[in-house]
Design a protein around this motif. Structure first.
Motif, PDB file in Angstrom:
ATOM      1  N   CYS A  26      11.688  10.831  -0.897  1.00 28.74           N
ATOM      2  CA  CYS A  26      10.731   9.781  -0.585  1.00 28.74           C
ATOM      3  C   CYS A  26      11.064   9.215   0.798  1.00 28.74           C
ATOM      4  O   CYS A  26      12.238   9.125   1.165  1.00 28.74           O
ATOM      5  CB  CYS A  26      10.851   8.681  -1.639  1.00 28.74           C
ATOM      6  SG  CYS A  26       9.309   7.866  -2.028  1.00 28.74           S
ATOM      7  N   ASP A  28       9.212   7.836   4.942  1.00 36.19           N
ATOM      8  CA  ASP A  28       8.134   7.515   5.870  1.00 36.19           C
ATOM      9  C   ASP A  28       7.408   8.807   6.242  1.00 36.19           C
ATOM     10  O   ASP A  28       7.700   9.436   7.253  1.00 36.19           O
ATOM     11  CB  ASP A  28       8.727   6.824   7.098  1.00 36.19           C
ATOM     12  CG  ASP A  28       7.670   6.328   8.059  1.00 36.19           C
ATOM     13  OD1 ASP A  28       6.494   6.716   7.931  1.00 36.19           O
ATOM     14  OD2 ASP A  28       8.041   5.554   8.969  1.00 36.19           O
ATOM     15  N   PHE A  43       6.843   0.110   4.621  1.00 36.62           N
ATOM     16  CA  PHE A  43       7.656  -0.876   3.913  1.00 36.62           C
ATOM     17  C   PHE A  43       8.147  -0.444   2.546  1.00 36.62           C
ATOM     18  O   PHE A  43       8.983  -1.132   1.966  1.00 36.62           O
ATOM     19  CB  PHE A  43       6.943  -2.234   3.817  1.00 36.62           C
ATOM     20  CG  PHE A  43       5.761  -2.301   2.903  1.00 36.62           C
ATOM     21  CD1 PHE A  43       5.893  -2.666   1.574  1.00 36.62           C
ATOM     22  CD2 PHE A  43       4.493  -2.021   3.388  1.00 36.62           C
ATOM     23  CE1 PHE A  43       4.787  -2.743   0.748  1.00 36.62           C
ATOM     24  CE2 PHE A  43       3.385  -2.098   2.566  1.00 36.62           C
ATOM     25  CZ  PHE A  43       3.535  -2.455   1.244  1.00 36.62           C
ATOM     26  N   HIS A  44       7.674   0.704   2.021  1.00 41.87           N
ATOM     27  CA  HIS A  44       8.126   1.054   0.679  1.00 41.87           C
ATOM     28  C   HIS A  44       7.756   2.495   0.355  1.00 41.87           C
ATOM     29  O   HIS A  44       6.713   2.980   0.764  1.00 41.87           O
ATOM     30  CB  HIS A  44       7.457   0.109  -0.327  1.00 41.87           C
ATOM     31  CG  HIS A  44       7.815   0.346  -1.747  1.00 41.87           C
ATOM     32  ND1 HIS A  44       9.048   0.045  -2.263  1.00 41.87           N
ATOM     33  CD2 HIS A  44       7.110   0.858  -2.766  1.00 41.87           C
ATOM     34  CE1 HIS A  44       9.067   0.350  -3.548  1.00 41.87           C
ATOM     35  NE2 HIS A  44       7.893   0.859  -3.878  1.00 41.87           N
ATOM     36  N   CYS A  45       8.616   3.168  -0.381  1.00 47.21           N
ATOM     37  CA  CYS A  45       8.290   4.480  -0.941  1.00 47.21           C
ATOM     38  C   CYS A  45       8.860   4.520  -2.348  1.00 47.21           C
ATOM     39  O   CYS A  45       9.997   4.101  -2.569  1.00 47.21           O
ATOM     40  CB  CYS A  45       8.870   5.616  -0.098  1.00 47.21           C
ATOM     41  SG  CYS A  45       8.253   7.246  -0.604  1.00 47.21           S
ATOM     42  N   GLU A  46       8.050   4.991  -3.267  1.00 48.71           N
ATOM     43  CA  GLU A  46       8.538   5.052  -4.639  1.00 48.71           C
ATOM     44  C   GLU A  46       8.244   6.412  -5.247  1.00 48.71           C
ATOM     45  O   GLU A  46       7.235   7.045  -4.958  1.00 48.71           O
ATOM     46  CB  GLU A  46       7.969   3.916  -5.487  1.00 48.71           C
ATOM     47  CG  GLU A  46       6.657   4.162  -6.132  1.00 48.71           C
ATOM     48  CD  GLU A  46       6.197   2.977  -6.969  1.00 48.71           C
ATOM     49  OE1 GLU A  46       6.822   2.669  -8.001  1.00 48.71           O
ATOM     50  OE2 GLU A  46       5.192   2.380  -6.589  1.00 48.71           O
ATOM     51  N   ALA A  58       4.237   6.561  -0.456  1.00 52.70           N
ATOM     52  CA  ALA A  58       4.701   5.744   0.665  1.00 52.70           C
ATOM     53  C   ALA A  58       3.633   4.702   0.975  1.00 52.70           C
ATOM     54  O   ALA A  58       2.439   5.009   0.982  1.00 52.70           O
ATOM     55  CB  ALA A  58       4.947   6.624   1.897  1.00 52.70           C
ATOM     56  N   ARG A  59       4.076   3.486   1.219  1.00 50.25           N
ATOM     57  CA  ARG A  59       3.136   2.398   1.499  1.00 50.25           C
ATOM     58  C   ARG A  59       3.441   1.783   2.867  1.00 50.25           C
ATOM     59  O   ARG A  59       4.598   1.604   3.239  1.00 50.25           O
ATOM     60  CB  ARG A  59       3.210   1.341   0.412  1.00 50.25           C
ATOM     61  CG  ARG A  59       2.856   1.917  -0.951  1.00 50.25           C
ATOM     62  CD  ARG A  59       2.668   0.844  -1.993  1.00 50.25           C
ATOM     63  NE  ARG A  59       2.649   1.375  -3.330  1.00 50.25           N
ATOM     64  CZ  ARG A  59       1.627   2.011  -3.880  1.00 50.25           C
ATOM     65  NH1 ARG A  59       0.539   2.187  -3.195  1.00 50.25           N
ATOM     66  NH2 ARG A  59       1.698   2.464  -5.114  1.00 50.25           N
ATOM     67  N   TYR A  60       2.351   1.452   3.544  1.00 50.97           N
ATOM     68  CA  TYR A  60       2.411   0.887   4.889  1.00 50.97           C
ATOM     69  C   TYR A  60       1.496  -0.331   4.937  1.00 50.97           C
ATOM     70  O   TYR A  60       0.596  -0.467   4.121  1.00 50.97           O
ATOM     71  CB  TYR A  60       1.894   1.902   5.913  1.00 50.97           C
ATOM     72  CG  TYR A  60       2.632   3.212   5.919  1.00 50.97           C
ATOM     73  CD1 TYR A  60       3.596   3.486   6.882  1.00 50.97           C
ATOM     74  CD2 TYR A  60       2.371   4.189   4.962  1.00 50.97           C
ATOM     75  CE1 TYR A  60       4.274   4.693   6.891  1.00 50.97           C
ATOM     76  CE2 TYR A  60       3.045   5.393   4.961  1.00 50.97           C
ATOM     77  CZ  TYR A  60       3.998   5.641   5.926  1.00 50.97           C
ATOM     78  OH  TYR A  60       4.668   6.830   5.930  1.00 50.97           O
ATOM     79  N   TYR A 132      -3.667  -2.061   4.133  1.00 49.81           N
ATOM     80  CA  TYR A 132      -2.597  -1.216   3.596  1.00 49.81           C
ATOM     81  C   TYR A 132      -3.003   0.255   3.666  1.00 49.81           C
ATOM     82  O   TYR A 132      -4.163   0.592   3.435  1.00 49.81           O
ATOM     83  CB  TYR A 132      -2.293  -1.612   2.148  1.00 49.81           C
ATOM     84  CG  TYR A 132      -1.774  -3.026   2.063  1.00 49.81           C
ATOM     85  CD1 TYR A 132      -0.415  -3.304   2.225  1.00 49.81           C
ATOM     86  CD2 TYR A 132      -2.643  -4.102   1.881  1.00 49.81           C
ATOM     87  CE1 TYR A 132       0.057  -4.604   2.189  1.00 49.81           C
ATOM     88  CE2 TYR A 132      -2.175  -5.405   1.846  1.00 49.81           C
ATOM     89  CZ  TYR A 132      -0.826  -5.651   1.998  1.00 49.81           C
ATOM     90  OH  TYR A 132      -0.360  -6.935   1.979  1.00 49.81           O
ATOM     91  N   THR A 134      -1.839   3.972   2.081  1.00 53.49           N
ATOM     92  CA  THR A 134      -1.074   4.621   1.018  1.00 53.49           C
ATOM     93  C   THR A 134      -1.084   6.116   1.264  1.00 53.49           C
ATOM     94  O   THR A 134      -2.137   6.701   1.509  1.00 53.49           O
ATOM     95  CB  THR A 134      -1.692   4.317  -0.366  1.00 53.49           C
ATOM     96  OG1 THR A 134      -1.714   2.902  -0.554  1.00 53.49           O
ATOM     97  CG2 THR A 134      -0.890   4.966  -1.473  1.00 53.49           C
TER      98      THR A 134
END
Length: 142
Positions: A26, A28, A43-46, A58-60, A132, A134
């Motif tokens: 996981c 960027d 800011f996040h990857c799950e 991945a979320r931006y 956002y 995704t």
């Protein structure tokens, strides 16, 4: 001979496991594929290994004042056909777009949308806190 066979088998298994682990990491995704605008903040990857396709998501986010720049990037670099549309309570792409990374051949699903907002005119995007992006990579066939 038996020792060499076992050693060879162990090395082969290690290589396969290492490749699988590297393929499912996981992170960027956009910066690994292209050169996104600096205003687009990862800011996040799950990882969701129990879900169908075992997706990595991945979320931006991008401030409303910079959302036009990110929308153009998605169109120019990743093939977004239509611009964002206002639907009910926010701005969004028409579903997710499918993108194939030219370097790795991996397929990604990409979408963009705003937080809930009463602003339904593009000229008011600067009044919206965040949009956002995704990016989803499926590690297993669906």
């Amino acid at each position: 001979m038996k020792v060499m066979f076992n050693l060879g088998l162990a090395c082969l298994l290690w290589l396969v496991c290492s490749a699988a682990a590297a393929a499912t990491e996981c992170g960027d995704f956009l910066r690994a594929m292209t050169d996104p605008p600096k205003s687009l903040e990862f800011f996040h990857c799950e990882s969701q290994p129990e879900d169908q396709g075992a997706p990595l998501t991945a979320r931006y986010r991008v401030k409303g004042q910079d959302a036009h720049q990110v929308e153009r990037y998605l169109q120019r670099e990743l093939g977004l056909q239509e611009g964002l549309k206002f639907v009910c309570c926010g701005w969004e792409t028409k579903g997710f777009i499918s993108y194939r990374d030219k370097k790795t051949g991996r397929h990604y699903q990409i979408g963009m949308g705003s937080e809930e907002t009463p602003y339904n005119q593009r000229r008011d995007w600067h009044k919206i806190g965040y949009f956002y992006v995704t990016v989803v990579f499926y590690t297993e066939d669906i």
